[in-house]
Design a protein around this motif. Structure first.
Motif, mmCIF file in Angstrom:
data_model
loop_
_atom_site.group_PDB
_atom_site.id
_atom_site.type_symbol
_atom_site.label_atom_id
_atom_site.label_comp_id
_atom_site.label_asym_id
_atom_site.label_seq_id
_atom_site.Cartn_x
_atom_site.Cartn_y
_atom_site.Cartn_z
ATOM 1 N N GLY A 45 0.795 -1.224 0.000
ATOM 2 C CA GLY A 45 0.000 0.000 0.000
ATOM 3 C C GLY A 45 0.822 1.267 0.000
ATOM 4 N N GLY A 46 2.128 1.096 -0.085
ATOM 5 C CA GLY A 46 2.986 2.268 0.036
ATOM 6 C C GLY A 46 3.523 2.731 -1.299
ATOM 7 N N VAL A 47 4.719 3.237 -1.268
ATOM 8 C CA VAL A 47 5.329 3.766 -2.481
ATOM 9 C C VAL A 47 5.768 2.596 -3.363
ATOM 10 C CG1 VAL A 47 7.169 5.210 -3.373
ATOM 11 C CG2 VAL A 47 6.127 5.729 -1.161
ATOM 12 N N ARG A 48 5.041 2.371 -4.446
ATOM 13 C CA ARG A 48 5.251 1.166 -5.234
ATOM 14 C C ARG A 48 6.672 1.016 -5.758
ATOM 15 N NH1 ARG A 48 0.644 -1.887 -6.917
ATOM 16 N NH2 ARG A 48 -0.625 -1.817 -5.022
ATOM 17 N N ARG A 49 7.277 2.152 -6.081
ATOM 18 C CA ARG A 49 8.596 2.058 -6.703
ATOM 19 C C ARG A 49 9.643 1.533 -5.734
ATOM 20 N NH1 ARG A 49 10.111 7.504 -9.451
ATOM 21 N NH2 ARG A 49 7.885 7.524 -9.863
ATOM 22 N N THR A 50 9.410 1.709 -4.433
ATOM 23 C CA THR A 50 10.413 1.243 -3.457
ATOM 24 C C THR A 50 10.275 -0.224 -3.127
ATOM 25 O OG1 THR A 50 9.023 1.765 -1.565
ATOM 26 C CG2 THR A 50 10.468 3.506 -2.381
ATOM 27 N N VAL A 51 9.182 -0.836 -3.597
ATOM 28 C CA VAL A 51 8.914 -2.221 -3.188
ATOM 29 C C VAL A 51 10.067 -3.177 -3.470
ATOM 30 C CG1 VAL A 51 7.487 -4.240 -3.674
ATOM 31 C CG2 VAL A 51 6.414 -2.045 -3.229
ATOM 32 N N PRO A 52 10.623 -3.200 -4.688
ATOM 33 C CA PRO A 52 11.711 -4.157 -4.912
ATOM 34 C C PRO A 52 12.883 -3.966 -3.953
ATOM 35 C CG PRO A 52 10.989 -3.204 -6.972
ATOM 36 C CD PRO A 52 10.308 -2.437 -5.894
ATOM 37 N N TYR A 53 13.158 -2.690 -3.620
ATOM 38 C CA TYR A 53 14.311 -2.443 -2.764
ATOM 39 C C TYR A 53 14.068 -2.932 -1.357
ATOM 40 C CZ TYR A 53 15.485 0.487 -6.689
ATOM 41 O OH TYR A 53 15.737 0.932 -7.952
ATOM 42 N N PHE A 54 12.933 -2.546 -0.772
ATOM 43 C CA PHE A 54 12.644 -2.981 0.589
ATOM 44 C C PHE A 54 12.517 -4.491 0.651
ATOM 45 C CE2 PHE A 54 12.648 0.606 3.126
ATOM 46 C CZ PHE A 54 11.969 1.662 2.564
ATOM 47 N N ARG A 55 11.881 -5.062 -0.360
ATOM 48 C CA ARG A 55 11.697 -6.501 -0.361
ATOM 49 C C ARG A 55 13.039 -7.215 -0.337
ATOM 50 N NH1 ARG A 55 7.860 -8.419 -5.039
ATOM 51 N NH2 ARG A 55 9.700 -7.816 -6.201
ATOM 52 N N PHE A 56 13.968 -6.696 -1.124
ATOM 53 C CA PHE A 56 15.302 -7.290 -1.164
ATOM 54 C C PHE A 56 15.999 -7.144 0.189
ATOM 55 C CE2 PHE A 56 19.124 -8.824 -2.888
ATOM 56 C CZ PHE A 56 20.174 -7.999 -2.515
ATOM 57 N N LEU A 57 15.912 -5.945 0.763
ATOM 58 C CA LEU A 57 16.592 -5.708 2.033
ATOM 59 C C LEU A 57 15.998 -6.553 3.151
ATOM 60 C CD1 LEU A 57 17.055 -1.846 1.757
ATOM 61 C CD2 LEU A 57 18.825 -3.593 1.598
ATOM 62 N N PHE A 58 14.677 -6.678 3.172
ATOM 63 C CA PHE A 58 14.054 -7.511 4.191
ATOM 64 C C PHE A 58 14.458 -8.962 4.002
ATOM 65 C CE2 PHE A 58 12.250 -3.958 5.643
ATOM 66 C CZ PHE A 58 10.937 -3.642 5.358
ATOM 67 N N TYR A 59 14.690 -9.345 2.766
ATOM 68 C CA TYR A 59 14.994 -10.748 2.501
ATOM 69 C C TYR A 59 16.433 -11.123 2.817
ATOM 70 C CZ TYR A 59 15.396 -15.282 0.589
ATOM 71 O OH TYR A 59 15.629 -16.618 0.477
ATOM 72 N N MET A 60 17.323 -10.132 2.798
ATOM 73 C CA MET A 60 18.760 -10.436 2.909
ATOM 74 C C MET A 60 19.107 -11.437 4.014
ATOM 75 S SD MET A 60 20.733 -6.895 2.229
ATOM 76 C CE MET A 60 22.263 -7.380 1.482
ATOM 77 N N PRO A 61 18.582 -11.278 5.231
ATOM 78 C CA PRO A 61 18.978 -12.234 6.274
ATOM 79 C C PRO A 61 18.575 -13.669 5.962
ATOM 80 C CG PRO A 61 17.930 -10.321 7.247
ATOM 81 C CD PRO A 61 17.721 -10.215 5.793
#
Lengths: 313, 453, 327
Positions: A115-131
């Motif tokens: 529901g947020g800023v769509r363009r940032t989704v790939p970046y946050f998703r990647f960062l959350f996934y890193m661990p």
């Protein structure tokens, strides 16, 4: 929940007519046979690498070392083991913290992303996934440092909690919480990816019409999006519950990182592993594994039937 | 829920394209896999006509020993596999042996274990792995040259089932300049050591004379006191008496030191030990390998050259005999399933006793003739204030054998059950019954009887 | 939101328009004062960013620590600020030591990991995607039984399956070979379920009906209708299969006797056991593997996961799951 149908009415009528024209029973029979071919290779692998070993494990739990029938005595013997009850108590506390945190926070973050800023989704998703890439042995070194106030980047957070040494951070009473944090850190990203994918599946039309109806972001999330991804959520809860009861990696790696301050039989799965490796008692280990399997299955059964997950819509 | 396609196929990857790609990759993947399989299956085995290569499992630290032995004995073909050595109670040897037992093949010929108690587990049912060595396989002349008590972890009843690699007796490590600066003399008894500790806590807080945060502290302190908490009196009974006066007296000695901070519950291998205590270790009761592992190490205390000295292990005041603990030392184990017992036994003896191998050993050799050369080389570096050789040679004879190696790992049990409580502030005395009951539980679950007399 | 807009409308001079929903919304967007709307938006956006960044810090700080660790010596790792950068020179030295360790064993582990994972992923995809489709969109006797057994096997603790799998591989005489891990890797029930849920939620039955009417066989329907839409699920399942295979420890640990055949997770475990910080008995031997070396080996072990994730992300872009191209 039905799907949006955009076929024009004429086409719909045609397809219905077509079905009647060709002959229902023949068609259905052919589809049945085809169904088997779709799953054929999978069934082969399932039988060989999933079903047969599981049956063998259950067989081990009901027999003794030489192959003689033991009935339920393995279960009683392991149940009376002095490490058995403490291990299940540990897991109970752990599950209560972790399962709730995982489901709530994963859905929260997935919805925030969607529901947020769509363009940032790939970046946050990647960062959350890193661990998530640091599974098992890869994270031992990391947590050795993260949990030790003297060398950790989280030093300030740890001192807020009055931990001045590694030993204090992983005092026995803190362990369920520590493991929950580590397990969440490693596992949340993957589930966020899955939930994000599930949310992306929702058509924009549904969302737009809800917005027009006056839904704010909160209502949109809770009353529109969540129900539409119900199957995925049920799947996550089932697997998370099973994974939680079968906790193994986190206590093992914190035990390694701390050079032994956590017992290597802290969780039931660890106890099973210990019995299998140190005592070569595969039968006892299988009995504990079957205990864990039953717990997970009961939870899964409840969830599947209540949510009608197996139905084709 | 989802909007419909208009039926037009994508421009990019057609379904046929996907299938072709998948087929190609699968074929390539399978081709690669079969090459690998072929390579693995046809791994170049030694084509020595008279013997198959001897399979030796060691950890990384002992690899140099095997290589050195191979170099000195070019006629013998050895196939070396490195693994974790069973470190920290991982049970890797046990788990592999259990699997091999099930299928009837796969055992290595020689295994090195870093765990002193591994033979006790491996030698019992259902593993039954080690070969018995003292029935002719290893000459008695070799066995006689071992330091007293060095081979006791290898004994199951009267059967000898392994050869000891190195010893790890505890000595008293001392910071000589610091002791001189504050006018302390090197203690010879535990009581003197305690007195210095209490003095240090008052006058020089922050400085330590020992630690209580490691898993092997039970061996360091309780074994030295002749505490009967883990004493195998026969092959099915263990003497476990936490109320033994020897245990109690040592605990009472340690209580005030734990409380006043001169013997803190810290782990010498913890990430912050070097940071917090560099230059602050006045004395340390610890194993022989502390020299290279803690003091002469940039990851540890990094003590300057000419600072550290090894003094004789402490005696209990009024006692005529000094006893000390034993922390570590690896075991060379020979498989009872080997098809070439004589040759394998020869290699085993070579690895455990020959100068080629022992000269590069990681610890003080248990085989006395090899020990002299080894310690001379350590002393040659001139790092220590005075030579280690005389102190070590004597301490090697003072290991108390009433502290048995058992199937359950007492170090692991101490670390998991006692150390967290010490960190939380409990006294050492309060932990004796805790340890006693834990040992009792594990012993019984392994089929042993427990007595406290 | 809309209510506020309506409130605004009563204050502003009303423009005469028919009061349909769409037009009301449009009117709201036009008449509402820009200042109020954007400040609320900015406020919400700010909160959103702060929350997201806080979680990002939680997830990412340890990984950043790991990235920086090889640039420092073991001494610096302990004594200096945890997030301080060391030097590139130290990084190269750390890499050299790790690369040389035991005749480039790290490289052998990397190759093995690649081999086992690629094989496992291809096999898993070939199985799981059609199987999920079949379970979701064709009806056959035993469908629910299959779903239940799949779930059951997923819930079975993996450690219990180790011995039976080992015995099976021994029967097939495949133990200690690459097949002993690739074949079990191909069995990926998690992927089957993902595929099942995907197909059952995405493809409308009418579309299948239309294709069947056109005379397609069931496999034809699968190829013509489902597969073109399946790119996101192929990416999802392929990605998770890859990560699962790449990070799997137990199976290779049990199946392989020789350290040269280990994949990276088992190799890492072996390295940890041979690091003095974790194993005192090694301390004296002055092992070249200290904590920074361990960090660099860990980074090598996890880097491919990130690379694959970045590739898979392209198929998980917003909106792609909602259907195919529009014209």
């Amino acid at each position: 929940m039905s799907q949006t149908i955009s076929l024009p009415a004429s086409e719909r009528a045609q397809s219905r007519a077509g079905r009647r024209r060709v002959g229902g029973r023949q068609r259905v029979g052919g589809r049945q046979r085809a169904g088997y071919t779709f799953v054929a290779v999978y069934v082969l692998l399932l039988l060989f690498f999933g079903f047969a070993p599981s049956v063998y494990a259950i067989y081990l739990s009901l027999t003794r070392a030489g192959g003689n029938w033991a009935g339920l005595s393995n279960f009683f013997s392991t149940g009376r083991d002095f490490r058995f009850l403490p291990a299940f108590e540990h897991i109970g506390t752990y599950l209560a913290i972790w399962l709730v945190a995982l489901v709530v926070l994963v859905l929260f973050l997935a919805l925030m992303l969607h529901g947020g800023v769509r363009r940032t989704v790939p970046y946050f998703r990647f960062l959350f996934y890193m661990p998530g890439a640091l599974a098992g042995a890869a994270s031992v070194l990391v947590w050795l440092f993260m949990l030790d106030p003297g060398v950790s980047p989280y030093d300030s957070a740890l001192s807020l909690l009055h931990f001045s040494s590694l030993g204090q951070t992983i005092a026995p009473g803190h362990l369920p919480g520590i493991f929950a944090v580590i397990a969440f850190w490693t596992g949340a990203g993957g589930w966020i990816v899955v939930m994000n994918g599930a949310l992306n599946n929702i058509s924009d039309e549904v969302i737009d019409s809800a917005k027009i109806d006056g839904a704010n972001a909160w209502q949109l999330a809770i009353h529109v999006k969540l129900p539409l991804i119900k199957k995925w959520v049920v799947y996550m809860v089932i697997l998370a519950f099973a994974a939680g009861t079968q906790l193994f990696v986190e206590p093992q790696l914190v035990g390694e990182a701390s050079l032994g301050l956590v017992s290597n039989t802290w969780s039931p799965n660890q106890l099973a592993y210990y019995l299998a490796t140190q005592n070569a008692n595969f039968n006892y280990a299988a009995a504990i594994s079957v205990d864990l399997l039953l717990v997970g299955l009961i939870a899964a059964a409840i969830l599947v039937f209540r949510s009608k997950m197996f139905e084709i819509e | 829920m989802s909007s419909l396609t208009t039926g037009k196929p994508r421009r990019t990857l057609t379904s046929r394209g996907i299938r072709t790609a998948v087929a190609v990759f699968t074929a390539a993947g399978m081709a690669c896999a079969s090459v690998a399989v072929g390579a693995a299956a046809a791994a170049p085995r030694a084509t020595h006509s008279s013997a198959k290569p001897i399979v030796v499992w060691v950890d990384a630290a002992r690899l140099t020993m095997v290589k050195a032995y191979e170099k000195a004995n070019p006629g013998i073909k050895i196939d070396t596999v490195t693994f974790d050595g069973g470190a920290n109670g991982s049970g890797s040897i046990e788990s592999k042996v259990a699997l091999f037992n099930r299928v009837g093949h796969g055992w290595p010929d020689i295994v090195f274990s870093t765990e002193q108690n591994d033979v006790q587990t491996l030698g019992a049912a259902p593993f039954n792995f080690p070969a018995t060595l003292n029935n002719g396989l290893v000459p008695t002349s070799v066995l006689k040259n071992y330091a007293t008590g060095a081979l006791s972890p290898c004994l199951i009843g009267t059967k000898l089932e392994c050869l000891r690699n190195d010893l790890a007796f505890d000595v008293l490590w001392v910071d000589v300049p610091l002791m001189k600066k504050w006018g302390y003399t090197v203690p010879t008894t535990w009581q003197q050591w305690q007195a210095i500790g209490e003095s240090v806590a008052k006058k020089h807080p922050g400085y330590i004379i020992g630690t209580l945060g490691n898993s092997y502290d039970d061996a360091v302190y309780l074994q030295a006191a002749q505490c009967h908490m883990n004493d195998l009196i026969n092959s099915y009974t263990v003497l476990d008496n936490p109320a033994d006066p020897n245990c109690v007296k040592m605990a009472n000695l340690l209580n005030p030191l734990l409380k006043d901070g001169s013997v803190p519950p810290v782990n010498v291998f913890g990430a912050t030990f070097g940071k917090k205590f560099a230059g602050k270790v006045l004395m340390m009761v610890g194993p022989a390998w502390y020299g290279g592992a803690i003091f002469n190490s940039t990851s540890g205390l990094n003590s300057p050259k000419g600072t550290i000295e090894a003094a004789a292990p402490l005696t209990w005041a009024g006692s005529s005999q000094t006893w000390t603990g034993d922390v570590g030392g690896g075991l060379w184990i020979m498989s009872s399933h080997t098809t070439q017992p004589k040759l394998v036994a020869q290699v085993l003896v070579g690895l455990a006793t020959s100068s080629a191998s022992q000269d590069v050993s990681s610890g003080y050799p248990g085989y006395v003739p090899a020990a002299g050369a080894w310690i001379a080389e350590q002393d040659a570096s001139g790092y220590y204030v005075s030579p280690l050789a005389p102190v070590f040679a004597k301490a090697a004879t003072e290991i108390w054998t009433g502290w048995s190696q058992t199937r359950w790992d007492v170090f692991g049990l101490w670390a998991a059950n006692v150390t967290p409580n010490l960190i939380a502030g409990d006294t050492v005395s309060s932990q004796l019954p805790v340890m006693g009951s834990v040992i009792s539980n594990y012993a019984q679950s392994d089929g042993f009887q427990v007595t406290n007399k | 939101m809309l209510n506020d807009d309506m409130a605004q409308l009563t204050v502003q001079p009303a423009t005469r328009r028919p009061a349909t929903r769409a037009s009301l919304a449009a009117a709201a967007r036009v008449t509402r004062p820009r200042r109020l709307r954007s400040s609320r938006r900015v406020g919400a956006l700010l909160v959103w960013f702060i929350v997201m960044l806080a979680f990002t810090a939680f997830f990412v700080v340890p990984v950043i620590w790991l990235l920086i660790a090889p640039t420092k010596t073991d001494h610096q790792l302990v004594f200096e600020n945890p997030m301080a950068f060391g030097s590139f020179h130290t990084f190269l030295q750390t890499w050299d030591k790790m690369y040389d360790f035991q005749a480039h064993e790290l490289l052998a582990w990397l190759e093995n990991s690649a081999l086992y994972s690629v094989g496992g992923v291809l096999l898993a995809l070939a199985c799981a995607v059609p199987a999920g489709y079949g379970l979701a969109l064709t009806e056959f006797i035993g469908r629910k039984v299959l779903l239940s057994i799949t779930l059951l096997v997923m819930i079975m603790p993996a450690s219990a399956l180790v011995l039976p799998l080992f015995l099976e591989m021994n029967l097939l005489q495949l133990e200690n070979t690459a097949w002993s891990v690739v074949l079990p890797f191909g069995f990926f029930p998690f992927g089957v379920y993902l595929s099942y849920i995907f197909f059952s939620s995405t493809i409308p039955k009418e579309l299948l009906g239309a294709a069947r009417v056109d005379g397609c066989s069931e496999w034809g329907v699968f190829r013509r209708v489902a597969l073109p839409l399946a790119r996101p699920i192929v990416a999802l399942v392929g990605f998770f299969a890859f990560v699962s295979d790449w990070t799997n420890f137990f199976l290779p640990y049990v199946m392989f006797y020789n350290d040269r055949q280990y994949p990276l997770p088992v190799g890492l475990q072996y390295l940890i056991a041979n690091t003095s910080a974790f194993n005192p008995t090694v301390a004296v031997a002055q092992s070249p593997v200290l904590r920074p070396e361990l960090a660099i080996a860990t980074l090598l072990a996890i880097a491919p996961v990130f690379i694959v994730f970045l590739f898979a992300q392209r198929a998980l872009v917003t909106g792609m799951l909602a259907g195919g191209t529009k014209g």
